[in-house]
Design a protein around this motif. Structure first.
Motif, PDB file in Angstrom:
ATOM      1  N   GLY A   1      12.436  20.266  39.362  1.00 47.46           N
ATOM      2  CA  GLY A   1      12.290  20.229  37.831  1.00 47.46           C
ATOM      3  C   GLY A   1      11.381  20.830  37.124  1.00 47.46           C
ATOM      4  O   GLY A   1      11.622  21.171  36.062  1.00 47.46           O
ATOM      5  N   ALA A   2      10.154  20.855  37.612  1.00 49.47           N
ATOM      6  CA  ALA A   2       9.277  21.494  36.995  1.00 49.47           C
ATOM      7  C   ALA A   2       9.236  22.992  36.773  1.00 49.47           C
ATOM      8  O   ALA A   2       9.257  23.376  35.495  1.00 49.47           O
ATOM      9  N   PRO A   3       9.725  24.048  37.393  1.00 48.64           N
ATOM     10  CA  PRO A   3       9.862  25.257  36.980  1.00 48.64           C
ATOM     11  C   PRO A   3      11.087  25.367  36.158  1.00 48.64           C
ATOM     12  O   PRO A   3      11.024  26.368  35.215  1.00 48.64           O
ATOM     13  N   VAL A   4      12.123  24.583  36.542  1.00 49.26           N
ATOM     14  CA  VAL A   4      13.356  24.455  35.420  1.00 49.26           C
ATOM     15  C   VAL A   4      12.872  24.332  34.094  1.00 49.26           C
ATOM     16  O   VAL A   4      13.318  24.668  33.039  1.00 49.26           O
ATOM     17  N   SER A   5      12.019  23.170  33.909  1.00 47.62           N
ATOM     18  CA  SER A   5      11.712  23.056  32.503  1.00 47.62           C
ATOM     19  C   SER A   5      10.560  23.941  31.982  1.00 47.62           C
ATOM     20  O   SER A   5      10.819  24.208  30.738  1.00 47.62           O
ATOM     21  N   ILE A   6      10.000  24.465  32.741  1.00 42.24           N
ATOM     22  CA  ILE A   6       9.221  25.600  32.103  1.00 42.24           C
ATOM     23  C   ILE A   6      10.109  26.857  31.702  1.00 42.24           C
ATOM     24  O   ILE A   6       9.866  27.515  30.681  1.00 42.24           O
ATOM     25  N   ILE A   7      10.983  27.189  32.391  1.00 42.97           N
ATOM     26  CA  ILE A   7      11.846  28.336  32.081  1.00 42.97           C
ATOM     27  C   ILE A   7      12.772  27.774  30.886  1.00 42.97           C
ATOM     28  O   ILE A   7      12.802  28.575  29.778  1.00 42.97           O
TER      29      ILE A   7
ATOM     30  N   SER B   1      18.038  22.206  19.666  1.00 40.47           N
ATOM     31  CA  SER B   1      19.193  22.426  20.355  1.00 40.47           C
ATOM     32  C   SER B   1      19.012  21.463  21.700  1.00 40.47           C
ATOM     33  O   SER B   1      17.990  20.823  21.975  1.00 40.47           O
ATOM     34  N   TRP B   2      19.970  21.443  22.378  1.00 37.87           N
ATOM     35  CA  TRP B   2      20.061  20.592  23.631  1.00 37.87           C
ATOM     36  C   TRP B   2      19.040  21.274  24.614  1.00 37.87           C
ATOM     37  O   TRP B   2      18.290  20.647  25.358  1.00 37.87           O
ATOM     38  N   MET B   3      18.583  22.574  24.302  1.00 36.19           N
ATOM     39  CA  MET B   3      17.606  23.211  25.255  1.00 36.19           C
ATOM     40  C   MET B   3      16.093  22.630  24.994  1.00 36.19           C
ATOM     41  O   MET B   3      15.421  22.364  25.997  1.00 36.19           O
ATOM     42  N   SER B   4      15.846  22.228  23.742  1.00 41.22           N
ATOM     43  CA  SER B   4      14.722  21.798  23.570  1.00 41.22           C
ATOM     44  C   SER B   4      14.428  20.157  24.010  1.00 41.22           C
ATOM     45  O   SER B   4      13.496  19.874  24.518  1.00 41.22           O
ATOM     46  N   TYR B   5      15.647  19.597  23.751  1.00 35.33           N
ATOM     47  CA  TYR B   5      15.733  18.118  24.169  1.00 35.33           C
ATOM     48  C   TYR B   5      15.619  18.057  25.944  1.00 35.33           C
ATOM     49  O   TYR B   5      14.692  17.336  26.289  1.00 35.33           O
ATOM     50  N   VAL B   6      16.141  18.909  26.336  1.00 34.17           N
ATOM     51  CA  VAL B   6      16.116  18.800  28.076  1.00 34.17           C
ATOM     52  C   VAL B   6      14.798  19.346  28.432  1.00 34.17           C
ATOM     53  O   VAL B   6      14.311  18.858  29.403  1.00 34.17           O
ATOM     54  N   SER B   7      14.342  20.466  27.912  1.00 29.87           N
ATOM     55  CA  SER B   7      12.972  20.954  28.100  1.00 29.87           C
ATOM     56  C   SER B   7      11.790  19.933  28.057  1.00 29.87           C
ATOM     57  O   SER B   7      10.779  19.975  28.713  1.00 29.87           O
ATOM     58  N   ALA B   8      11.904  18.987  27.211  1.00 21.03           N
ATOM     59  CA  ALA B   8      10.963  18.062  26.700  1.00 21.03           C
ATOM     60  C   ALA B   8      11.315  16.692  27.730  1.00 21.03           C
ATOM     61  O   ALA B   8      10.385  16.122  28.056  1.00 21.03           O
ATOM     62  N   GLY B   9      12.373  16.480  28.022  1.00 18.20           N
ATOM     63  CA  GLY B   9      12.962  15.167  28.686  1.00 18.20           C
ATOM     64  C   GLY B   9      12.570  15.313  30.305  1.00 18.20           C
ATOM     65  O   GLY B   9      12.239  14.321  30.788  1.00 18.20           O
ATOM     66  N   ILE B  10      12.807  16.592  30.774  1.00 17.17           N
ATOM     67  CA  ILE B  10      12.770  16.796  32.223  1.00 17.17           C
ATOM     68  C   ILE B  10      11.324  16.358  32.609  1.00 17.17           C
ATOM     69  O   ILE B  10      11.109  15.326  33.554  1.00 17.17           O
ATOM     70  N   PRO B  11      10.242  16.787  32.249  1.00 17.78           N
ATOM     71  CA  PRO B  11       8.982  16.694  32.554  1.00 17.78           C
ATOM     72  C   PRO B  11       8.537  15.285  32.400  1.00 17.78           C
ATOM     73  O   PRO B  11       7.836  14.655  33.115  1.00 17.78           O
ATOM     74  N   ILE B  12       8.986  14.683  31.238  1.00 19.12           N
ATOM     75  CA  ILE B  12       8.597  13.332  31.061  1.00 19.12           C
ATOM     76  C   ILE B  12       8.934  12.466  31.874  1.00 19.12           C
ATOM     77  O   ILE B  12       8.655  11.256  32.787  1.00 19.12           O
ATOM     78  N   VAL B  13      10.427  12.572  32.243  1.00 17.19           N
ATOM     79  CA  VAL B  13      11.037  11.643  33.525  1.00 17.19           C
ATOM     80  C   VAL B  13      10.426  11.801  34.782  1.00 17.19           C
ATOM     81  O   VAL B  13      10.118  10.903  35.496  1.00 17.19           O
ATOM     82  N   LEU B  14      10.159  13.088  35.043  1.00 20.73           N
ATOM     83  CA  LEU B  14       9.471  13.362  36.277  1.00 20.73           C
ATOM     84  C   LEU B  14       7.986  12.996  36.427  1.00 20.73           C
ATOM     85  O   LEU B  14       7.769  12.379  37.670  1.00 20.73           O
TER      86      LEU B  14
END
Length: 93
Positions: free
Chosen positions: A44-50, A5-18
């Motif tokens: 971004g780091a805590p948001v991605s972990i959550i 889902s979008w949640m998986s893509y966003v949770s993997a994309g945020i830390p890579i961009v950061l």
């Protein structure tokens, strides 16, 4: 049927961009840009972990990107903690 889902893509994309912002752009002289990057990192780091943990516990979702996002987020959080310790003079350089 399990899907990403979008949640998986966003949770993997945020830390890579950061991580790209943290390590690939080392010689920024503009102070406002540096402050913006650090605020983005610390938010971004805590948001991605959550998001990663939430995606891992959803039963209708595959776990591949969520695991990748969680590991990258933890690596990013560890890097940020190390940089903070260096800034306060507690780490070794």
């Amino acid at each position: 049927m399990k899907k990403y889902s979008w949640m998986s893509y966003v949770s993997a994309g945020i830390p890579i961009v950061l991580m790209i912002l943290l390590f690939a752009v080392p010689n920024i002289t503009e102070r406002t840009v540096v402050k913006g990057i650090f605020y983005a990192l610390f938010l971004g780091a805590p948001v991605s972990i959550i998001l990663s943990i939430t995606a891992l516990f959803k039963k209708s979702e595959k776990n591949g990107f969520a695991v990748l996002g969680l590991s990258a987020s933890l690596l990013l959080a560890g890097s940020l903690i190390y940089l903070l310790l260096l800034g306060f003079g507690m780490g070794e350089a």
